[in-house]
Scaffold this motif. Structure first.
Motif, PDB file in Angstrom:
ATOM      1  N   MET A  38       0.852  -1.042  -0.189  1.00 38.25           N
ATOM      2  CA  MET A  38      -0.112  -0.098  -0.059  1.00 38.25           C
ATOM      3  C   MET A  38       0.645   1.249   0.018  1.00 38.25           C
ATOM      4  O   MET A  38       0.634   2.291   0.812  1.00 38.25           O
ATOM      5  CB  MET A  38      -0.622  -0.020   1.019  1.00 38.25           C
ATOM      6  CG  MET A  38      -1.834  -1.132   1.321  1.00 38.25           C
ATOM      7  SD  MET A  38      -2.625  -1.699   0.050  1.00 38.25           S
ATOM      8  CE  MET A  38      -3.909   0.233  -0.282  1.00 38.25           C
ATOM      9  N   MET A  39       1.694   1.953  -0.845  1.00 35.62           N
ATOM     10  CA  MET A  39       2.973   2.752  -1.111  1.00 35.62           C
ATOM     11  C   MET A  39       1.853   3.091  -1.658  1.00 35.62           C
ATOM     12  O   MET A  39       0.821   3.362  -2.683  1.00 35.62           O
ATOM     13  CB  MET A  39       3.597   2.302  -2.001  1.00 35.62           C
ATOM     14  CG  MET A  39       4.579   1.061  -1.726  1.00 35.62           C
ATOM     15  SD  MET A  39       5.763   0.643  -2.783  1.00 35.62           S
ATOM     16  CE  MET A  39       6.358   2.598  -2.614  1.00 35.62           C
ATOM     17  N   THR A  63       2.665  -6.815   3.313  1.00 35.65           N
ATOM     18  CA  THR A  63       0.999  -6.604   2.854  1.00 35.65           C
ATOM     19  C   THR A  63       1.139  -6.576   4.408  1.00 35.65           C
ATOM     20  O   THR A  63       1.062  -7.495   5.571  1.00 35.65           O
ATOM     21  CB  THR A  63       0.331  -7.179   2.558  1.00 35.65           C
ATOM     22  OG1 THR A  63      -1.035  -7.270   2.652  1.00 35.65           O
ATOM     23  CG2 THR A  63       0.825  -8.994   2.417  1.00 35.65           C
ATOM     24  N   ALA A  64      -0.277  -5.430   5.336  1.00 37.54           N
ATOM     25  CA  ALA A  64      -1.067  -5.169   6.182  1.00 37.54           C
ATOM     26  C   ALA A  64      -2.532  -6.200   6.190  1.00 37.54           C
ATOM     27  O   ALA A  64      -2.580  -6.304   7.397  1.00 37.54           O
ATOM     28  CB  ALA A  64      -1.076  -4.103   6.344  1.00 37.54           C
ATOM     29  N   ARG A  65      -2.601  -7.034   5.317  1.00 44.13           N
ATOM     30  CA  ARG A  65      -3.612  -7.759   4.583  1.00 44.13           C
ATOM     31  C   ARG A  65      -3.567  -9.223   4.110  1.00 44.13           C
ATOM     32  O   ARG A  65      -2.039  -9.622   3.783  1.00 44.13           O
ATOM     33  CB  ARG A  65      -4.415  -7.233   3.949  1.00 44.13           C
ATOM     34  CG  ARG A  65      -5.457  -5.786   3.685  1.00 44.13           C
ATOM     35  CD  ARG A  65      -5.999  -5.348   2.886  1.00 44.13           C
ATOM     36  NE  ARG A  65      -4.907  -5.216   1.731  1.00 44.13           N
ATOM     37  CZ  ARG A  65      -5.511  -4.851  -0.091  1.00 44.13           C
ATOM     38  NH1 ARG A  65      -7.020  -4.097  -0.072  1.00 44.13           N
ATOM     39  NH2 ARG A  65      -4.681  -4.861  -0.299  1.00 44.13           N
ATOM     40  N   SER A  66      -3.556 -10.541   5.364  1.00 49.43           N
ATOM     41  CA  SER A  66      -3.780 -11.839   5.415  1.00 49.43           C
ATOM     42  C   SER A  66      -4.571 -11.920   3.878  1.00 49.43           C
ATOM     43  O   SER A  66      -4.101 -13.554   3.896  1.00 49.43           O
ATOM     44  CB  SER A  66      -3.371 -12.191   6.275  1.00 49.43           C
ATOM     45  OG  SER A  66      -4.896 -12.463   7.010  1.00 49.43           O
ATOM     46  N   GLU A  68      -5.724 -14.303   0.629  1.00 47.31           N
ATOM     47  CA  GLU A  68      -4.533 -14.809  -0.286  1.00 47.31           C
ATOM     48  C   GLU A  68      -3.894 -14.129  -1.352  1.00 47.31           C
ATOM     49  O   GLU A  68      -3.144 -14.733  -2.289  1.00 47.31           O
ATOM     50  CB  GLU A  68      -5.287 -16.358  -0.402  1.00 47.31           C
ATOM     51  CG  GLU A  68      -3.961 -17.155  -1.324  1.00 47.31           C
ATOM     52  CD  GLU A  68      -4.304 -19.168  -0.768  1.00 47.31           C
ATOM     53  OE1 GLU A  68      -5.133 -18.837  -2.026  1.00 47.31           O
ATOM     54  OE2 GLU A  68      -4.396 -19.396  -0.126  1.00 47.31           O
ATOM     55  N   VAL A  69      -5.271 -13.635  -2.108  1.00 50.15           N
ATOM     56  CA  VAL A  69      -5.604 -13.249  -3.069  1.00 50.15           C
ATOM     57  C   VAL A  69      -4.098 -11.629  -3.117  1.00 50.15           C
ATOM     58  O   VAL A  69      -3.752 -12.274  -4.567  1.00 50.15           O
ATOM     59  CB  VAL A  69      -7.101 -12.215  -3.503  1.00 50.15           C
ATOM     60  CG1 VAL A  69      -7.446 -11.519  -2.355  1.00 50.15           C
ATOM     61  CG2 VAL A  69      -7.221 -11.529  -4.990  1.00 50.15           C
ATOM     62  N   ASP A  70      -4.167 -11.448  -2.082  1.00 57.02           N
ATOM     63  CA  ASP A  70      -3.388 -10.426  -2.289  1.00 57.02           C
ATOM     64  C   ASP A  70      -1.754 -11.064  -2.597  1.00 57.02           C
ATOM     65  O   ASP A  70      -0.570 -10.250  -3.285  1.00 57.02           O
ATOM     66  CB  ASP A  70      -3.036  -9.642  -1.054  1.00 57.02           C
ATOM     67  CG  ASP A  70      -4.638  -9.064  -0.567  1.00 57.02           C
ATOM     68  OD1 ASP A  70      -5.132  -8.653  -1.562  1.00 57.02           O
ATOM     69  OD2 ASP A  70      -4.712  -8.129   0.706  1.00 57.02           O
ATOM     70  N   THR A  71      -1.434 -12.013  -1.847  1.00 52.65           N
ATOM     71  CA  THR A  71       0.000 -12.750  -2.368  1.00 52.65           C
ATOM     72  C   THR A  71      -0.700 -13.026  -3.468  1.00 52.65           C
ATOM     73  O   THR A  71       1.164 -13.180  -3.839  1.00 52.65           O
ATOM     74  CB  THR A  71      -0.267 -13.583  -1.278  1.00 52.65           C
ATOM     75  OG1 THR A  71       0.169 -12.970   0.333  1.00 52.65           O
ATOM     76  CG2 THR A  71       1.361 -14.147  -0.978  1.00 52.65           C
ATOM     77  N   LEU A  72      -2.016 -13.850  -4.320  1.00 60.32           N
ATOM     78  CA  LEU A  72      -1.397 -14.189  -4.894  1.00 60.32           C
ATOM     79  C   LEU A  72      -0.944 -12.967  -6.227  1.00 60.32           C
ATOM     80  O   LEU A  72      -0.070 -13.735  -7.176  1.00 60.32           O
ATOM     81  CB  LEU A  72      -2.534 -14.909  -5.436  1.00 60.32           C
ATOM     82  CG  LEU A  72      -2.653 -16.454  -5.058  1.00 60.32           C
ATOM     83  CD1 LEU A  72      -4.492 -16.896  -5.156  1.00 60.32           C
ATOM     84  CD2 LEU A  72      -1.797 -17.149  -5.504  1.00 60.32           C
ATOM     85  N   VAL A  73      -1.252 -12.202  -6.166  1.00 61.59           N
ATOM     86  CA  VAL A  73      -1.204 -11.082  -7.035  1.00 61.59           C
ATOM     87  C   VAL A  73       0.219 -10.576  -7.218  1.00 61.59           C
ATOM     88  O   VAL A  73       0.668 -10.107  -7.486  1.00 61.59           O
ATOM     89  CB  VAL A  73      -2.219  -9.955  -6.805  1.00 61.59           C
ATOM     90  CG1 VAL A  73      -1.613  -8.505  -7.781  1.00 61.59           C
ATOM     91  CG2 VAL A  73      -3.506 -10.343  -6.530  1.00 61.59           C
ATOM     92  N   ALA A  74       0.714 -10.833  -6.122  1.00 66.04           N
ATOM     93  CA  ALA A  74       1.836  -9.961  -5.348  1.00 66.04           C
ATOM     94  C   ALA A  74       2.990 -10.892  -6.317  1.00 66.04           C
ATOM     95  O   ALA A  74       3.455 -10.586  -6.585  1.00 66.04           O
ATOM     96  CB  ALA A  74       2.612  -9.345  -3.911  1.00 66.04           C
ATOM     97  N   MET A  83       6.464 -10.933   3.779  1.00 68.03           N
ATOM     98  CA  MET A  83       5.715 -10.669   5.024  1.00 68.03           C
ATOM     99  C   MET A  83       4.370 -10.302   5.437  1.00 68.03           C
ATOM    100  O   MET A  83       4.002  -9.287   4.768  1.00 68.03           O
ATOM    101  CB  MET A  83       6.719 -10.556   5.292  1.00 68.03           C
ATOM    102  CG  MET A  83       8.077 -11.080   5.342  1.00 68.03           C
ATOM    103  SD  MET A  83       9.549 -10.503   6.066  1.00 68.03           S
ATOM    104  CE  MET A  83       9.381 -10.264   7.466  1.00 68.03           C
ATOM    105  N   THR A  84       3.547 -10.424   5.933  1.00 66.73           N
ATOM    106  CA  THR A  84       2.233  -9.620   6.521  1.00 66.73           C
ATOM    107  C   THR A  84       2.697  -9.184   7.868  1.00 66.73           C
ATOM    108  O   THR A  84       3.645  -9.958   8.514  1.00 66.73           O
ATOM    109  CB  THR A  84       1.772 -10.692   6.902  1.00 66.73           C
ATOM    110  OG1 THR A  84       1.323 -11.685   5.851  1.00 66.73           O
ATOM    111  CG2 THR A  84      -0.567 -10.274   6.972  1.00 66.73           C
ATOM    112  N   LYS A  85       2.469  -7.498   7.339  1.00 63.18           N
ATOM    113  CA  LYS A  85       1.950  -7.316   9.030  1.00 63.18           C
ATOM    114  C   LYS A  85       1.358  -7.656  10.522  1.00 63.18           C
ATOM    115  O   LYS A  85       0.539  -8.203  10.160  1.00 63.18           O
ATOM    116  CB  LYS A  85       1.701  -5.405   8.912  1.00 63.18           C
ATOM    117  CG  LYS A  85       2.604  -5.035   7.781  1.00 63.18           C
ATOM    118  CD  LYS A  85       2.594  -3.718   7.727  1.00 63.18           C
ATOM    119  CE  LYS A  85       3.311  -3.261   5.965  1.00 63.18           C
ATOM    120  NZ  LYS A  85       3.341  -1.464   5.956  1.00 63.18           N
ATOM    121  N   PRO A  86       1.460  -7.292  11.567  1.00 63.66           N
ATOM    122  CA  PRO A  86       3.062  -6.835  11.669  1.00 63.66           C
ATOM    123  C   PRO A  86       4.240  -8.031  11.962  1.00 63.66           C
ATOM    124  O   PRO A  86       4.052  -9.385  11.841  1.00 63.66           O
ATOM    125  CB  PRO A  86       3.132  -6.524  13.264  1.00 63.66           C
ATOM    126  CG  PRO A  86       1.702  -6.939  13.539  1.00 63.66           C
ATOM    127  CD  PRO A  86       1.020  -7.845  12.300  1.00 63.66           C
TER     128      PRO A  86
END
Length: 213
Positions: A38-39, A63-66, A68-74, A83-86
Motif C-alpha cells: 500500500m505505497m 502487506t497488512a492484509r493476509s 491470499e488474493v493479495d499474496t497471489l497477485v504480489a 511478509m504480513t504485518k506486523p
C-alpha cells in the motif's frame, strides 16, 4: 526499519512513494527491494511489475492484509517472498540475508548444465530459458529456480521444506505455503492444468515432483 537494516550492515536507500522507488532502482540497481503493498502513488504491485522490466533484484512484498488474493497477485508480478504485518525487524533481516545467500545462477558445483526435456517442456540451466514446445516461457528468478530444482532430479518427490532449502536456503523461515503459490504461477505460465498436470505433479501428503510432460 531502515535504521535497523543499516545497523545490521546493509546499504539502504529509501523511497517515499512508488515513483521514487522506481527512480532509485534505476539510478542505483539494488540486490533486494522491500516493497509495501500500500505505497502512496503507484502501489507496490505496479512498482514490482515495472521493476521486473529492468531488474532481477529479489523483491519482498510487505502487506497488512493476509488475504491470499493479495499474496497471489504480489507473487504473480514477480515478488520472491512476502511478509504480513506486523513483523519484527529481525525477521525481515533474516529474510533478506537468506535471499542474498542464494546463488545468482543455477550452475553450482554438482548440478547438471545439460538441457533437460520432459515431453514438451525444455529447461536450459545455462541460459536460464524455459520453453513449452516452441514457445518461450517467461519465469521470475524464483519460479525458474523452483523448476530447476524439480527437473534436476525428476524421479524425486520434494517436500515443501526441501524445495525451500533448495531455493530460499536452509535458514529461511516462514509460511511454507509460499511454495504452493509459486508452483501455481509456474503451472499457469506453463499452461499446465492443475487438475490434470503434465509438468508439475502434486504428490499427495509429500509435495511436488516433475512430470513426464
Amino acid at each position: 526499519m531502515a535504521g535497523y537494516l543499516q545497523h545490521e550492515g546493509f546499504a539502504v536507500t529509501t523511497a517515499a512513494d512508488g515513483e521514487q522507488a522506481l527512480a532509485a532502482a534505476r539510478r542505483d540497481p539494488p540486490d533486494v527491494v522491500v516493497l509495501d503493498l500500500m505505497m502512496p502513488g503507484i502501489d507496490g504491485i505496479e512498482v514490482c511489475r515495472q521493476l521486473r522490466t529492468f531488474t532481477d533484484a529479489y523483491v519482498i512484498m510487505l502487506t497488512a492484509r493476509s488475504e491470499e488474493v493479495d499474496t497471489l497477485v504480489a507473487l504473480s508480478v514477480g515478488a520472491d517472498d512476502y511478509m504480513t504485518k506486523p513483523f519484527s525487524p529481525r525477521e525481515l533481516t533474516a529474510r533478506i540475508r537468506s535471499l542474498l545467500r542464494r546463488p545468482r545462477t543455477s550452475l553450482q558445483t554438482g548440478t547438471d548444465p545439460q538441457v533437460r526435456t520432459m515431453g514438451d517442456l525444455r529447461l536450459d540451466p545455462a541460459s536460464r530459458q524455459v520453453h513449452v514446445g516452441q514457445a518461450a516461457v517467461e519465469l521470475t528468478r524464483t519460479e525458474f529456480d523452483l523448476l530447476d530444482a524439480l527437473t534436476a532430479r525428476p524421479r524425486l518427490a520434494y517436500t515443501r521444506r526441501q524445495l525451500i532449502e533448495q531455493v530460499w536456503g536452509p535458514d529461511w523461515f516462514g509460511d511454507e505455503h509460499l511454495v504452493d503459490l509459486h508452483i501455481a504461477h509456474i503451472r499457469a505460465k506453463l499452461k499446465d492444468d492443475a487438475a490434470a498436470p503434465r509438468f508439475v505433479l502434486t504428490v499427495r501428503g509429500v509435495g511436488y515432483r516433475i512430470g513426464p510432460g
